[in-house]
Design an enzyme around this catalytic site. Structure first.
Site, short mmCIF file in Angstrom:
data_model
loop_
_atom_site.label_atom_id
_atom_site.label_comp_id
_atom_site.label_asym_id
_atom_site.label_seq_id
_atom_site.Cartn_x
_atom_site.Cartn_y
_atom_site.Cartn_z
N LYS A 255 0.86 -1.19 0.00
CA LYS A 255 0.00 0.00 0.00
C LYS A 255 0.88 1.23 0.00
O LYS A 255 1.67 1.43 0.92
CB LYS A 255 -0.92 0.00 1.22
CG LYS A 255 -1.70 1.31 1.42
CD LYS A 255 -2.62 1.28 2.64
CE LYS A 255 -3.26 2.66 2.87
NZ LYS A 255 -4.16 2.67 4.05
N ASP B 65 -2.63 10.25 3.26
CA ASP B 65 -4.02 9.85 3.40
C ASP B 65 -4.80 10.89 4.20
O ASP B 65 -4.76 10.90 5.43
CB ASP B 65 -4.11 8.48 4.09
CG ASP B 65 -5.55 7.99 4.21
OD1 ASP B 65 -6.44 8.60 3.58
OD2 ASP B 65 -5.77 6.98 4.93
N LYS C 95 -10.54 12.85 7.21
CA LYS C 95 -10.16 12.52 8.58
C LYS C 95 -10.20 13.78 9.44
O LYS C 95 -9.92 14.87 8.93
CB LYS C 95 -8.71 11.99 8.61
CG LYS C 95 -8.51 10.60 8.05
CD LYS C 95 -7.04 10.22 8.17
CE LYS C 95 -6.77 8.87 7.54
NZ LYS C 95 -7.46 7.75 8.21
N ASP D 20 -12.18 6.93 2.98
CA ASP D 20 -11.01 6.76 3.86
C ASP D 20 -10.60 5.30 3.95
O ASP D 20 -9.54 4.98 4.48
CB ASP D 20 -11.32 7.33 5.25
CG ASP D 20 -10.07 7.58 6.07
OD1 ASP D 20 -8.96 7.53 5.49
OD2 ASP D 20 -10.21 7.81 7.28
N GLU E 184 -9.33 3.54 1.70
CA GLU E 184 -8.76 3.60 0.35
C GLU E 184 -7.66 2.57 0.13
O GLU E 184 -7.43 2.17 -1.01
CB GLU E 184 -8.21 5.02 0.09
CG GLU E 184 -6.79 5.30 0.61
CD GLU E 184 -6.65 5.20 2.13
OE1 GLU E 184 -7.67 5.30 2.84
OE2 GLU E 184 -5.52 5.01 2.62
N ARG F 1 -7.37 -0.59 0.78
CA ARG F 1 -7.84 -1.85 0.20
C ARG F 1 -8.18 -1.69 -1.29
O ARG F 1 -8.09 -2.62 -2.05
CB ARG F 1 -9.03 -2.37 1.01
CG ARG F 1 -10.21 -1.47 1.02
CD ARG F 1 -11.17 -1.78 2.17
NE ARG F 1 -10.64 -1.31 3.46
CZ ARG F 1 -11.25 -1.51 4.62
NH1 ARG F 1 -12.39 -2.17 4.68
NH2 ARG F 1 -10.71 -1.07 5.74
#
Ligand code: BES
Ligand code: MN
Ligand code: ZN
Length: 512
Positions: free
Chosen positions: A273, A278, A285, A355, A357, A359
């Site tokens: 990943k 993020d 977030k 969020d 994301e 996966r």
């Protein structure tokens, strides 16, 4: 004197050298020795004898007077006043002596060497006279020292002008120690690179830059490198990576690193990943939760570092590494909660929460890895806050398609000193991922067991008949607290060495 130089492009130490156990021939600024704790007080460990002799047997008494007990992690520095050539001695605690004479736990040695090296900022050269009677122990001492000396100074004014530890000498007369010290340098070089990448501010490491670094270092190490840019990703049907990346001004990338060995019998695929930042996307977030999100590419970092080391060590396996790189940002072009993506596998995913994301980018990498005909796929990801809730900041969660592989990965990780714990993939969590309109949803609105639910989600995309393991390193990738052992503050490089050790384990047997 037997010496072996191993060049190291570390942020800090530039050379690690091996010296047959001969204190007299070592020119150094600091001599590091190990001390065991005992009911009678501190006791010199193997390697400390020469210093003790030079102090006419006074090492234990000196340390006791300093209030030093020898417990693991303890450190004391004192002047030698000419008793040995090094002007400064550093005593580091090793805890209780091992039950069996000389059988030191390798992680105890790595950590002690790391603590000592970290205390040596401002010292140019240091010699490690820690227990190193076997090649494995010598490697542990070298590795701990190299990793403990790490410091990320690139963004400090004049940071590089500070006096730095530039030479570490490992004292060992074990036969085979040359190779192990050089191996330690290779491992440390990879881990150092991963830490640097994690620590780099996200504005300086957008996906395209990460891909460029991978291209350059990969080619230099002899890896084949393929980079898919945003156009190729769109054309290729990588809906997960495209969907996550479309909200950012910095477009996504997928990097494939390939390594083959003519005698290989096994092909390993690693998928990382690589969210360079993020923010959560439109499912933004809260700001406190964004604080460490530059570390959200730690999985891709580990895969990249491991691939470099596998090539440099010339391991007898085939290995491919996929770096799934995207920046997760909110904007007018960002994906929306309730959008549906068509992933590389052909399966559709309803994005209930932007969020979740990681996966989404991983499943494209996992499905693509299936084309390499791997025996095993291992993905590494800073995937869920649930990992931290369940296992804390230092222990990664390991899930797998079968119990044997899961246990194997945990064992390999723990043997490297990378804490790991096996986790289940409970079948009943699958139905929480049902979507009213797509093949699957990216989130179970009921948050309990979220680390495991993420694993269940990934499993849906693993190619038929391929063994698969998943490492959730949300907490372990980044150390927001004080340094400990050989782990600095900030990026840790966690699981890089686990992946390398896994590849070592799957090597073809050597011709007799
Ligand atoms: N990158 C985060 C996971 C994370 C959290 C890593 C804390 C490091 C420290 C991931 O993309 C994420 O946001 N996960 C969410 C998923 C949720 C929305 C289903 C989580 O676990 O809270
Ligand atoms: Mn997220
Ligand atoms: Zn994330």
């Amino acid at each position: 004197m037997r010496t072996r130089e191993a060049r190291l492009a570390s942020a800090f130490v530039t050379t690690v050298r091996l010296n047959a156990f001969d204190l007299g021939s070592v020119v150094t600024d600091a001599l590091v020795v190990g001390i065991n704790a005992s009911p009678d007080g501190p006791r010199p460990a193997p390697g400390a004898e020469a210093l003790d002799t030079a102090l006419t047997g006074g090492l234990s008494a000196t340390l006791r007077a300093l209030g030093f007990s020898g417990k693991a992690g303890e450190i004391a520095k004192f002047p030698t006043f000419g008793a040995v050539s090094a002007p400064v001695a550093v005593a580091v605690g090793l805890g209780d002596a091992p039950a069996q004479d000389g059988a030191y736990d390798l992680e105890v040695l790595r950590r002690a060497a790391g603590v000592a090296a970290r205390s040596l900022a401002g010292t140019a050269r240091a010699a490690l006279a820690l227990p190193a009677a076997t090649p494995e122990q010598a490697e542990a001492v070298a590795l701990g020292g190299l990793l403990g000396a790490y410091d990320f100074t690139r963004y400090r004014t004049g940071g590089d002008a500070k006096p730095q530890l530039t030479e570490l000498v490992v004292l060992s007369d074990a036969s085979g120690a040359e190779e192990s010290v050089s191996r330690a340098a290779t491992l440390a070089e990879s881990v150092t690179l991963v830490r640097d990448l994690v620590n780099t501010p996200p504005s300086d490491l957008p996906p395209a830059r990460f891909a460029e670094i991978a291209e350059e270092a990969g080619a230099k190490a002899g890896l084949s490198v393929e980079v898919l840019d945003e156009v190729a990703l769109k054309d290729g049907g990588y809906g997960g990576i495209v969907g996550v990346g479309q909200g950012s001004a910095n477009p996504p990338r997928l990097v494939r690193l390939g390594y083959t060995h003519p005698e290989a019998e096994t092909t390993l695929a690693f998928v990382g990943k690589g969210i360079t930042f993020d923010s959560g996307g439109l499912s933004l977030k809260p700001s406190a939760s964004m604080a460490w999100m530059k570390s959200d590419m730690g999985g891709a970092g580990a895969v990249f570092g491991a691939m470099l080391a596998i090539a440099r060590l010339g391991l007898r396996v085939n290995a491919v590494g996929y770096l799934c790189l995207a920046e997760n940002m909110p904007s007018g072009t960002a994906q929306r909660p309730s959008d549906v993506l068509t992933t590389y596998s052909g399966k559709t995913v309803e994005v209930l929460d932007t969020d979740a994301e990681g996966r989404l980018v991983l499943v494209d990498g996992i499905a693509r890895a299936g084309e390499d005909g791997p025996d095993v796929i291992v993905d590494v990801a800073t995937l869920t806050g649930g990992q931290i809730v369940a296992l804390g900041w230092r222990t990664c969660g390991v899930m797998a398609s079968d119990d044997e592989l899961r246990e194997e990965v945990v064992d390999v990780a723990v043997a490297q000193g990378e804490a790991a714990w096996g986790m289940p993939l409970p079948e009943e969590l699958r139905k929480g991922l049902d979507s009213p309109i797509a093949d699957i949803a990216n989130l179970n609105p009921e948050r309990s067991g979220s680390m495991l639910a993420a694993g269940i989600f990934l499993r849906e995309f693993v190619p038929e008949g391929v063994r698969w393991a998943h490492l959730d390193i949300a907490g372990p990738a980044f150390n927001k607290d004080a340094p400990h052992g050989y782990t600095p503050k900030g990026g840790t490089g966690m699981t890089t060495r686990t992946l390398i050790a896994l590849a070592e384990r799957y090597q073809a047997a050597r011709e007799a």
